[in-house]
Motif scaffolding. Sequence first.
Motif, PDB file in Angstrom:
ATOM      1  N   ARG A 294       0.612  -1.193  -0.062  1.00 18.77           N
ATOM      2  CA  ARG A 294       0.046   0.302  -0.411  1.00 18.77           C
ATOM      3  C   ARG A 294       0.991   1.366   0.038  1.00 18.77           C
ATOM      4  NH1 ARG A 294      -2.746  -3.021   3.627  1.00 18.77           N
ATOM      5  NH2 ARG A 294      -2.299  -1.846   5.816  1.00 18.77           N
ATOM      6  N   TRP A 295       1.926   1.272   0.492  1.00 13.53           N
ATOM      7  CA  TRP A 295       2.985   2.136   0.927  1.00 13.53           C
ATOM      8  C   TRP A 295       3.115   2.946  -0.817  1.00 13.53           C
ATOM      9  CZ3 TRP A 295       8.247   3.874   0.140  1.00 13.53           C
ATOM     10  CH2 TRP A 295       8.333   4.680  -0.047  1.00 13.53           C
ATOM     11  N   ARG A 296       3.681   2.126  -1.692  1.00 10.99           N
ATOM     12  CA  ARG A 296       4.646   1.877  -2.743  1.00 10.99           C
ATOM     13  C   ARG A 296       3.689   3.283  -3.677  1.00 10.99           C
ATOM     14  NH1 ARG A 296       5.909  -1.974  -5.219  1.00 10.99           N
ATOM     15  NH2 ARG A 296       4.451  -3.419  -4.097  1.00 10.99           N
ATOM     16  N   ILE A 297       4.205   4.601  -3.722  1.00 10.10           N
ATOM     17  CA  ILE A 297       3.331   5.369  -4.383  1.00 10.10           C
ATOM     18  C   ILE A 297       4.278   5.775  -4.786  1.00 10.10           C
ATOM     19  CG2 ILE A 297       2.276   7.683  -3.827  1.00 10.10           C
ATOM     20  CD1 ILE A 297       0.475   6.486  -1.411  1.00 10.10           C
ATOM     21  N   THR A 298       5.451   6.543  -4.255  1.00 13.46           N
ATOM     22  CA  THR A 298       6.475   6.887  -4.881  1.00 13.46           C
ATOM     23  C   THR A 298       8.051   6.554  -4.955  1.00 13.46           C
ATOM     24  OG1 THR A 298       6.123   9.500  -3.963  1.00 13.46           O
ATOM     25  CG2 THR A 298       8.151   9.224  -5.088  1.00 13.46           C
ATOM     26  N   TRP A 299       8.235   6.038  -3.833  1.00 14.45           N
ATOM     27  CA  TRP A 299       9.802   5.017  -4.338  1.00 14.45           C
ATOM     28  C   TRP A 299       9.029   3.697  -3.889  1.00 14.45           C
ATOM     29  CZ3 TRP A 299      14.638   6.484  -4.726  1.00 14.45           C
ATOM     30  CH2 TRP A 299      15.019   8.136  -4.224  1.00 14.45           C
ATOM     31  N   GLU A 300       9.952   2.822  -4.342  1.00 16.06           N
ATOM     32  CA  GLU A 300       9.337   1.779  -4.721  1.00 16.06           C
ATOM     33  C   GLU A 300      10.755   0.587  -4.363  1.00 16.06           C
ATOM     34  OE1 GLU A 300       7.965   0.194  -8.442  1.00 16.06           O
ATOM     35  OE2 GLU A 300       6.718   2.078  -8.595  1.00 16.06           O
ATOM     36  N   LEU A 301      10.713  -0.155  -3.501  1.00 19.50           N
ATOM     37  CA  LEU A 301      11.421  -1.099  -2.654  1.00 19.50           C
ATOM     38  C   LEU A 301      11.067  -2.201  -3.851  1.00 19.50           C
ATOM     39  CD1 LEU A 301      13.770  -1.419  -0.098  1.00 19.50           C
ATOM     40  CD2 LEU A 301      11.256  -2.652   0.705  1.00 19.50           C
ATOM     41  N   GLU A 302      12.910  -2.502  -4.317  1.00 20.31           N
ATOM     42  CA  GLU A 302      13.339  -4.006  -4.335  1.00 20.31           C
ATOM     43  C   GLU A 302      14.467  -3.836  -4.084  1.00 20.31           C
ATOM     44  OE1 GLU A 302      13.799  -7.179  -7.294  1.00 20.31           O
ATOM     45  OE2 GLU A 302      11.794  -6.131  -6.771  1.00 20.31           O
ATOM     46  N   GLY A 303      14.927  -5.934  -3.285  1.00 15.62           N
ATOM     47  CA  GLY A 303      16.137  -5.988  -2.298  1.00 15.62           C
ATOM     48  C   GLY A 303      16.827  -4.960  -1.894  1.00 15.62           C
ATOM     49  N   GLU A 304      17.659  -4.868  -1.692  1.00 14.87           N
ATOM     50  CA  GLU A 304      18.118  -3.932  -1.127  1.00 14.87           C
ATOM     51  C   GLU A 304      18.234  -2.558  -1.041  1.00 14.87           C
ATOM     52  OE1 GLU A 304      21.997  -4.997  -0.035  1.00 14.87           O
ATOM     53  OE2 GLU A 304      21.472  -6.671   1.472  1.00 14.87           O
ATOM     54  N   SER A 305      17.708  -1.692  -1.897  1.00 17.79           N
ATOM     55  CA  SER A 305      17.530  -0.101  -3.303  1.00 17.79           C
ATOM     56  C   SER A 305      16.238  -0.203  -2.677  1.00 17.79           C
ATOM     57  CB  SER A 305      17.722   0.093  -4.097  1.00 17.79           C
ATOM     58  OG  SER A 305      19.549  -0.927  -3.659  1.00 17.79           O
ATOM     59  N   CYS A 306      16.031   1.822  -3.011  1.00 14.66           N
ATOM     60  CA  CYS A 306      14.456   2.093  -3.266  1.00 14.66           C
ATOM     61  C   CYS A 306      14.422   2.782  -4.560  1.00 14.66           C
ATOM     62  CB  CYS A 306      14.641   2.777  -2.176  1.00 14.66           C
ATOM     63  SG  CYS A 306      14.165   2.148  -0.639  1.00 14.66           S
ATOM     64  N   THR A 327      18.551  13.285  -1.420  1.00  8.15           N
ATOM     65  CA  THR A 327      19.649  12.128  -0.862  1.00  8.15           C
ATOM     66  C   THR A 327      19.064  10.919  -1.559  1.00  8.15           C
ATOM     67  OG1 THR A 327      17.458  10.508   0.591  1.00  8.15           O
ATOM     68  CG2 THR A 327      19.001  12.931   1.311  1.00  8.15           C
ATOM     69  N   ALA A 328      19.215  10.922  -2.837  1.00  6.66           N
ATOM     70  CA  ALA A 328      19.853   9.422  -3.556  1.00  6.66           C
ATOM     71  C   ALA A 328      20.827   9.721  -4.933  1.00  6.66           C
ATOM     72  CB  ALA A 328      17.992   9.263  -4.275  1.00  6.66           C
ATOM     73  N   ASP A 329      20.339   9.531  -5.976  1.00  6.21           N
ATOM     74  CA  ASP A 329      21.505   9.716  -7.047  1.00  6.21           C
ATOM     75  C   ASP A 329      20.664   8.709  -8.309  1.00  6.21           C
ATOM     76  OD1 ASP A 329      23.211  10.502  -8.445  1.00  6.21           O
ATOM     77  OD2 ASP A 329      25.141  10.802  -7.138  1.00  6.21           O
ATOM     78  N   LEU A 330      21.395   8.837  -9.481  1.00  5.69           N
ATOM     79  CA  LEU A 330      20.359   8.354 -10.810  1.00  5.69           C
ATOM     80  C   LEU A 330      21.399   7.009 -10.208  1.00  5.69           C
ATOM     81  CD1 LEU A 330      21.435  10.266 -14.148  1.00  5.69           C
ATOM     82  CD2 LEU A 330      19.043  10.393 -12.323  1.00  5.69           C
ATOM     83  N   VAL A 331      19.788   5.558 -10.768  1.00  4.44           N
ATOM     84  CA  VAL A 331      21.083   4.700 -10.812  1.00  4.44           C
ATOM     85  C   VAL A 331      22.123   3.879 -11.248  1.00  4.44           C
ATOM     86  CG1 VAL A 331      19.212   4.108 -13.045  1.00  4.44           C
ATOM     87  CG2 VAL A 331      19.359   2.145 -10.817  1.00  4.44           C
ATOM     88  N   LYS A 332      22.728   3.005 -10.659  1.00  7.75           N
ATOM     89  CA  LYS A 332      23.353   2.422 -10.769  1.00  7.75           C
ATOM     90  C   LYS A 332      23.394   0.732 -10.795  1.00  7.75           C
ATOM     91  CE  LYS A 332      28.345   1.013  -9.392  1.00  7.75           C
ATOM     92  NZ  LYS A 332      29.542   0.725  -8.365  1.00  7.75           N
ATOM     93  N   ILE A 333      23.408   0.085 -11.834  1.00  7.62           N
ATOM     94  CA  ILE A 333      22.957  -0.689 -12.096  1.00  7.62           C
ATOM     95  C   ILE A 333      24.074  -1.925 -11.397  1.00  7.62           C
ATOM     96  CG2 ILE A 333      22.063  -2.730 -13.832  1.00  7.62           C
ATOM     97  CD1 ILE A 333      20.792  -0.421 -15.449  1.00  7.62           C
ATOM     98  N   ASP A 334      24.318  -2.631 -10.884  1.00  3.98           N
ATOM     99  CA  ASP A 334      25.333  -3.638 -10.573  1.00  3.98           C
ATOM    100  C   ASP A 334      25.172  -5.289 -10.558  1.00  3.98           C
ATOM    101  OD1 ASP A 334      26.785  -1.551  -9.375  1.00  3.98           O
ATOM    102  OD2 ASP A 334      25.348  -0.976  -7.560  1.00  3.98           O
ATOM    103  N   LEU A 336      22.774  -8.906 -12.588  1.00  2.00           N
ATOM    104  CA  LEU A 336      21.094  -8.690 -14.105  1.00  2.00           C
ATOM    105  C   LEU A 336      20.029  -9.018 -13.659  1.00  2.00           C
ATOM    106  CD1 LEU A 336      20.673  -9.825 -17.011  1.00  2.00           C
ATOM    107  CD2 LEU A 336      21.450 -12.156 -15.900  1.00  2.00           C
ATOM    108  N   LYS A 337      20.031  -9.009 -11.845  1.00  2.00           N
ATOM    109  CA  LYS A 337      18.558  -9.307 -11.404  1.00  2.00           C
ATOM    110  C   LYS A 337      18.207  -7.632 -11.549  1.00  2.00           C
ATOM    111  CE  LYS A 337      16.436 -10.388  -7.375  1.00  2.00           C
ATOM    112  NZ  LYS A 337      16.399 -11.067  -6.075  1.00  2.00           N
ATOM    113  N   GLU A 338      18.529  -7.192 -11.072  1.00  2.00           N
ATOM    114  CA  GLU A 338      18.574  -5.052 -11.401  1.00  2.00           C
ATOM    115  C   GLU A 338      18.113  -4.854 -12.464  1.00  2.00           C
ATOM    116  OE1 GLU A 338      20.301  -0.962  -9.047  1.00  2.00           O
ATOM    117  OE2 GLU A 338      21.155  -3.079  -9.544  1.00  2.00           O
ATOM    118  N   GLN A 339      18.880  -5.135 -13.260  1.00  2.00           N
ATOM    119  CA  GLN A 339      18.827  -4.802 -15.349  1.00  2.00           C
ATOM    120  C   GLN A 339      17.448  -5.303 -15.391  1.00  2.00           C
ATOM    121  OE1 GLN A 339      19.883  -2.408 -17.077  1.00  2.00           O
ATOM    122  NE2 GLN A 339      18.808  -4.031 -18.919  1.00  2.00           N
ATOM    123  N   ARG A 340      16.894  -6.818 -15.128  1.00  2.00           N
ATOM    124  CA  ARG A 340      16.200  -7.616 -15.434  1.00  2.00           C
ATOM    125  C   ARG A 340      14.490  -6.656 -14.527  1.00  2.00           C
ATOM    126  NH1 ARG A 340      15.194 -14.266 -15.717  1.00  2.00           N
ATOM    127  NH2 ARG A 340      13.217 -13.309 -17.026  1.00  2.00           N
TER     128      ARG A 340
END
Length: 443
Positions: A294-306, A327-334, A336-340
Amino acid sequence: MTEPDVLYTDLAFVKSRGNAGKDAASTEPETNYASLKVVKVQSQPPDPNGAKLTWSKFTTERKALVAFGVLLISALVALCWVAYQNVQLKKNHQQLLSDHDELKNSWPATQESICRRCETNWELEGESCYYFSEIYLTWESSRRFCQRETADLVKIDTYNEQRFLQLRLKDIMSSPEDKFWIGLSDSQQEGQWLWVDGSRLDSSFKFWGRNQPDNYQPDKGGEDCVRIGAKLARSKFTTERKALVVFGILLISALVALRWLAHQIVQLKRNHQQLLSDNEELKNSWPATQESIRWRITWELEGESCYYFSESFLTWERSREFCQHQTADLVKIDTLKEQRFLQLRLKDIMSSPWDKFWIGLTDSQQEDQWLWVDGSRLDSSFKFWARGEPNNYQPEEGGEDCVRIGEKDSSTNVQNWFDKVCAVPHRWICEKAAQKGLPRCVL
């Protein structure tokens, strides 16, 4: 006794005698009679020296003093309450001022551009306002008109601005010769083209028409000022030819559409099982608690990152500034799971194949040396460039030094990185670390 009248009795006894002439034997015994005498006595005033009052008697002056005392106490209570409220109001006011300043300082820089607007009859594009005249004047008179409006004839600095002006003029030009003056001239020295701000025309950044400039009228002093606009003249086709062209286009379009639909049907059948598998995997990896869903309106949680997926469009630099404000930055893809994950998510929210998102990868410091926003180099064995990328396709714009991501028509193709000119507005993805132990992201 409290009554004002007191009754007293005095008893007088009278002795009766028998008749003298009668027989002594028949003489009756003596009878006593009582006479009652009532005397009404006035009540005595109370003793002023210590007698107890049974009924309080206040004078008018005492009543007035009591009333004024009650009013004075009420006024003091009200005054204290007002003073307390005033102190609370001042505290709240200071807190509101502090909150207001904090909001202003933390407000994203994009809001400034979103709230910009121009005066009546002026059009907003990017960070500039434009006025397209409806009357005809010489170049000098046109410039004086602009200066009276605290402006000047337009100076074209970017490819996007040139493209905007061309598209806008195409709609409002009444004929191919109905062109518009711009702020470029070589009136001071032939062949030395200067903008109205005194800067020289960049030889690598110009949009002359074919065989221009040609100084076509030397007998009139030469053509020293520049105009802009291209409107295609109407082709003189007969009605029958127009109908044939239209029917031909419709027929070709129908054939292309049928071929495309057939291909999509085949592709849909091939990807059906894969899509079911992807959906099941996505459901399994979704946060376990209903609270986080219900909370995920702006930020979305996936693994250990928002992650934050923007809805507006900014340049690469402005996109990164926005993320840093959060207090974030443009995404860094580390991984294959994150890319997918990103590919699946973007496929749902992209409005078209060109609606791609900025990520935190650039070679703006040194060509072909790709760096993430944290300063680390791109791993040559871990990259997801699309076919033919990076190609640095627009060298006249300074090169394509920033990377965008997204593939609208496929959920399985993870090779979806594209280089692009950093000054082109796109949507973007922010990333920040999630707090451990929490089922959701914290703002």
